[in-house]
Design a protein around this motif. Structure first.
Motif, PDB file in Angstrom:
ATOM      1  N   ILE A 190       0.788  -1.073   0.008  1.00 25.97           N
ATOM      2  CA  ILE A 190       0.100  -0.047   0.018  1.00 25.97           C
ATOM      3  C   ILE A 190       0.957   1.319  -0.020  1.00 25.97           C
ATOM      4  N   SER A 191       0.294   2.382  -0.293  1.00 23.05           N
ATOM      5  CA  SER A 191       0.813   3.632  -0.409  1.00 23.05           C
ATOM      6  C   SER A 191       1.605   4.124   0.880  1.00 23.05           C
ATOM      7  N   HIS A 192       2.662   5.216   0.824  1.00 25.04           N
ATOM      8  CA  HIS A 192       3.034   5.583   1.919  1.00 25.04           C
ATOM      9  C   HIS A 192       2.281   6.182   2.791  1.00 25.04           C
ATOM     10  N   SER A 193       1.241   6.888   2.538  1.00 25.80           N
ATOM     11  CA  SER A 193       0.166   7.571   3.041  1.00 25.80           C
ATOM     12  C   SER A 193      -0.560   6.574   4.069  1.00 25.80           C
ATOM     13  N   VAL A 194      -0.756   5.488   3.516  1.00 25.21           N
ATOM     14  CA  VAL A 194      -1.431   4.383   4.202  1.00 25.21           C
ATOM     15  C   VAL A 194      -0.691   3.840   5.431  1.00 25.21           C
ATOM     16  N   ILE A 195       0.513   3.605   5.005  1.00 23.33           N
ATOM     17  CA  ILE A 195       1.606   3.023   5.902  1.00 23.33           C
ATOM     18  C   ILE A 195       1.381   3.932   7.107  1.00 23.33           C
ATOM     19  N   ASN A 196       1.601   5.409   6.831  1.00 21.79           N
ATOM     20  CA  ASN A 196       1.569   6.366   7.947  1.00 21.79           C
ATOM     21  C   ASN A 196       0.373   6.064   8.881  1.00 21.79           C
ATOM     22  N   MET A 197      -0.769   5.821   8.226  1.00 25.79           N
ATOM     23  CA  MET A 197      -2.053   5.702   9.148  1.00 25.79           C
ATOM     24  C   MET A 197      -1.865   4.321  10.030  1.00 25.79           C
ATOM     25  N   VAL A 198      -1.376   3.368   9.396  1.00 29.15           N
ATOM     26  CA  VAL A 198      -1.196   2.196  10.116  1.00 29.15           C
ATOM     27  C   VAL A 198      -0.445   2.498  11.167  1.00 29.15           C
ATOM     28  N   ASN A 199       0.680   3.046  11.031  1.00 24.30           N
ATOM     29  CA  ASN A 199       1.614   3.583  12.201  1.00 24.30           C
ATOM     30  C   ASN A 199       0.986   4.484  13.165  1.00 24.30           C
ATOM     31  N   MET A 200       0.280   5.237  12.739  1.00 26.22           N
ATOM     32  CA  MET A 200      -0.463   6.171  13.589  1.00 26.22           C
ATOM     33  C   MET A 200      -1.376   5.535  14.758  1.00 26.22           C
ATOM     34  N   PHE A 201      -2.479   4.329  13.973  1.00 25.24           N
ATOM     35  CA  PHE A 201      -2.953   3.557  14.933  1.00 25.24           C
ATOM     36  C   PHE A 201      -2.000   2.651  16.004  1.00 25.24           C
ATOM     37  N   MET A 202      -1.033   2.184  15.356  1.00 26.62           N
ATOM     38  CA  MET A 202      -0.193   1.457  15.987  1.00 26.62           C
ATOM     39  C   MET A 202       0.310   2.377  17.769  1.00 26.62           C
ATOM     40  N   GLU A 203       0.552   3.626  17.255  1.00 30.21           N
ATOM     41  CA  GLU A 203       1.180   4.669  18.138  1.00 30.21           C
ATOM     42  C   GLU A 203      -0.033   5.122  19.131  1.00 30.21           C
ATOM     43  N   THR A 204      -1.058   5.272  18.650  1.00 33.34           N
ATOM     44  CA  THR A 204      -2.286   5.947  19.626  1.00 33.34           C
ATOM     45  C   THR A 204      -3.032   4.982  20.117  1.00 33.34           C
ATOM     46  N   ASP A 205      -3.483   3.833  19.708  1.00 30.76           N
ATOM     47  CA  ASP A 205      -4.268   2.688  20.169  1.00 30.76           C
ATOM     48  C   ASP A 205      -3.622   1.199  20.156  1.00 30.76           C
ATOM     49  N   GLN A 206      -2.506   1.171  20.024  1.00 30.24           N
ATOM     50  CA  GLN A 206      -1.738  -0.266  20.183  1.00 30.24           C
ATOM     51  C   GLN A 206      -2.496  -1.079  19.123  1.00 30.24           C
ATOM     52  N   ALA A 207      -2.858  -0.571  18.117  1.00 27.25           N
ATOM     53  CA  ALA A 207      -3.688  -1.351  17.295  1.00 27.25           C
ATOM     54  C   ALA A 207      -2.676  -2.080  16.079  1.00 27.25           C
ATOM     55  N   PHE A 208      -2.385  -3.245  16.347  1.00 29.88           N
ATOM     56  CA  PHE A 208      -1.399  -3.893  15.488  1.00 29.88           C
ATOM     57  C   PHE A 208      -2.158  -4.105  14.199  1.00 29.88           C
ATOM     58  N   LEU A 209      -1.218  -4.247  13.147  1.00 30.29           N
ATOM     59  CA  LEU A 209      -1.861  -4.735  11.747  1.00 30.29           C
ATOM     60  C   LEU A 209      -1.900  -6.247  11.585  1.00 30.29           C
ATOM     61  N   ALA A 210      -3.130  -6.896  11.723  1.00 33.29           N
ATOM     62  CA  ALA A 210      -3.606  -8.036  11.310  1.00 33.29           C
ATOM     63  C   ALA A 210      -3.517  -8.377   9.908  1.00 33.29           C
ATOM     64  N   ARG A 211      -2.940  -9.330   9.649  1.00 37.06           N
ATOM     65  CA  ARG A 211      -2.974  -9.742   8.141  1.00 37.06           C
ATOM     66  C   ARG A 211      -3.559 -11.175   7.913  1.00 37.06           C
ATOM     67  N   GLN A 212      -3.863 -11.469   6.475  1.00 37.08           N
ATOM     68  CA  GLN A 212      -4.438 -12.604   6.242  1.00 37.08           C
ATOM     69  C   GLN A 212      -5.669 -13.058   6.676  1.00 37.08           C
ATOM     70  N   ASN A 213      -6.589 -12.065   7.041  1.00 36.41           N
ATOM     71  CA  ASN A 213      -7.927 -12.478   7.476  1.00 36.41           C
ATOM     72  C   ASN A 213      -8.948 -12.817   6.289  1.00 36.41           C
ATOM     73  N   ARG A 214      -9.951 -13.499   6.521  1.00 40.39           N
ATOM     74  CA  ARG A 214     -11.321 -13.623   5.674  1.00 40.39           C
ATOM     75  C   ARG A 214     -12.298 -12.856   6.272  1.00 40.39           C
ATOM     76  N   VAL A 215     -12.748 -11.952   5.312  1.00 39.64           N
ATOM     77  CA  VAL A 215     -14.056 -10.938   5.989  1.00 39.64           C
ATOM     78  C   VAL A 215     -15.040 -10.971   5.170  1.00 39.64           C
ATOM     79  N   LYS A 216     -16.186 -11.043   5.724  1.00 36.99           N
ATOM     80  CA  LYS A 216     -17.468 -10.806   4.860  1.00 36.99           C
ATOM     81  C   LYS A 216     -18.175 -10.038   5.381  1.00 36.99           C
ATOM     82  N   ILE A 217     -18.961  -9.330   4.487  1.00 35.09           N
ATOM     83  CA  ILE A 217     -19.734  -8.167   4.742  1.00 35.09           C
ATOM     84  C   ILE A 217     -21.276  -8.492   4.851  1.00 35.09           C
TER      85      ILE A 217
END
Length: 480
Positions: free
Chosen positions: A91-118
């Protein structure tokens, strides 16, 4: 006359002391000043119940321990599934920054390889959710703003009773305000067979400590730590279109299988330990059975982000603003309540004026009169700035979704309003998967077939009385 003047002066003085003794943003400060000055006595009663800030000293004491142990499990999860490049690595650099922001502010790790149904229909959602609950063998954790004592509420309760009686750990958190009319005795059959049920933060301190204005608006379900649900639906018949007032209920919810469930489970555990001191999760060693390693290899990377009045960071609002600022081509939003603060409002206006295709879909009917009139006020203002405003006509749209450039998206419980940003406890999934983002775009386009584009000219045709109600409601928007 002299007595009246003395009362007015004393009331104004008390209003100043009352409002300014607590740190809050200037918009909310002046909104409360307006209420307290114009509504003597009544205004102070309202402030006593819904105006005071939330004490934070005893909130969510497990945060650090859970984060440390989650990181350990996440490392094990990555080793089990491998380290091949996933979509979130590209993903783009700007989105990586958003991932890092959430890690910093909410300790929200990036969860990979999920199956998601809407899910967009309540019947489909509850059918699948109840099937998952039926298959549970270890734990069922449920947290909802609304858990009504009605047909679907009783169906789910009966299933939980069955599972608890079979030895499955069942814990339920509900918001007493959002579940108004549902008393704790409704859950007695579940508690009688070993289940645990608590109103969020308890009810004995509702006035002194919890403050009615701070609501648990989260919607979380985790089953065996392997399957999770998050989104906009609550438990109640109206969410199945059984209430004539609303008609068909259009919402958006996610079913997640994979390491993304870790964060949903952790959030539930934090909320539970802040609520129930008699049956807490171990605050020294988190049982790994609540975080089983997943063998799923899905395509979706995501972060589960929570926010609430226990923090001044407004993490989900920050995420919304980052999504808006990241948009290069399109920004499509669905929200039942559109009452943005100045920072979000300016971000939306800048995006529209920069030529980005900004579309916002809102209901064509109110569920809360003041809130809806304020929503109309901001919709009219944004339409003047080039945002395409759609009124949804096929029932009531309650979805809280954002899709940016068909690349990234957010789905969760947080509306685009002051209350979700600052007053409610909320939870959202921020999704970095073009497949899910495109699917959400397709859902938006289908909803447009049941919607009407409200142009600035159509807003201008509204009556002066309606415009007055919108403007008056807007004055109270920081405290709605």
């Amino acid at each position: 006359m002299l007595i009246f003047e003395i009362v007015v002066v004393i009331n104004a003085a008390l209003a100043l002391v009352t409002v300014f003794r607590e740190k809050r943003d200037i918009a909310a400060t002046w909104a409360w000043m307006l209420v307290l000055v114009l509504l003597p006595v009544v205004g102070f009663v309202a402030y006593a119940f819904i105006g005071r800030k939330l004490p934070k000293g005893r909130m969510f004491r497990l945060q650090h321990q859970v984060a440390v142990q989650l990181n350990e499990r996440l490392s094990q999860q990555r080793e089990q599934l491998g380290t091949e490049i996933m979509p979130a690595d590209k993903i783009s650099h700007s989105v990586i920054n958003m991932v890092n922001m959430f890690m910093e502010t909410d300790q929200a790790f990036l969860a990979r390889q999920n199956r998601v149904k809407i899910f967009t229909d309540g019947h489909d959602l509850f059918h699948t959710m109840m099937e998952d609950i039926e298959r549970a063998h270890s734990s069922i954790h449920i947290e909802f703003y609304t858990f009504y004592n009605d047909k679907i509420g009783n169906e789910i309760l009966n299933l939980l009773v069955k599972k608890a009686a079979a030895g499955v750990e069942v814990r339920v958190i509900y918001d007493p305000w959002g579940s108004m009319g549902t008393w704790k005795r409704f859950f007695k059959p579940l508690m009688d067979v070993g289940g645990h049920v608590e109103p969020f933060l308890g009810t004995r301190s509702a006035v002194i400590d919890f403050r009615l204005n701070f609501r648990d608006h989260r919607k979380i379900v985790t089953i065996d730590g392997q399957v999770g649900y998050v989104g906009g639906f609550n438990i109640g018949d109206q969410y199945l279109g059984r209430k004539e007032k609303f008609g068909y209920w259009r919402d958006t919810h996610l079913r997640i299988v994979g390491s993304g469930v870790f964060s949903l489970q952790a959030r539930f555990m934090l909320d539970w330990n802040a609520t129930d001191k008699d049956h807490p999760f171990n605050d020294r060693k988190i049982d790994t059975r609540y975080f089983p390693l997943s063998k799923v290899k899905g395509n979706t990377s995501l972060q589960i982000v929570s926010s609430g009045p226990d923090s001044d960071l407004q993490q989900i609002k920050m995420g919304y603003m980052r999504l808006i600022q990241t948009a290069e081509k399109s920004l499509w939003i669905q929200t039942p309540y559109l009452i943005p603060d100045d920072s979000v409002l300016d971000s939306l206006r800048i995006a529209a004026m920069a030529g980005i295709d900004v579309r916002i879909m809102i209901p064509d009917k109110p569920d809360h009169a003041f809130v809806y009139r304020a929503t109309q006020y901001y919709a009219r203002q944004l339409a003047d700035d080039g945002v395409k405003i759609y009124y949804y006509h096929n029932g009531f749209i309650h979805a809280k979704t954002i899709v940016v450039d068909g690349r990234i998206a957010s789905v969760g419980s947080a509306n685009m309003d002051y209350r979700s940003f600052k007053l409610n406890f909320e939870i959202n999934a921020f999704i970095y998967d073009e497949g899910i983002a495109r699917e959400l775009e397709g859902i938006f386009e289908k909803d447009m077939a049941h919607s009407e584009l409200i142009t600035p000219e159509k807003f201008d045709q509204q009556s002066l009385y309606l415009k007055f109600k919108q403007t008056a409601s807007r004055l109270l928007s920081p405290i709605l």
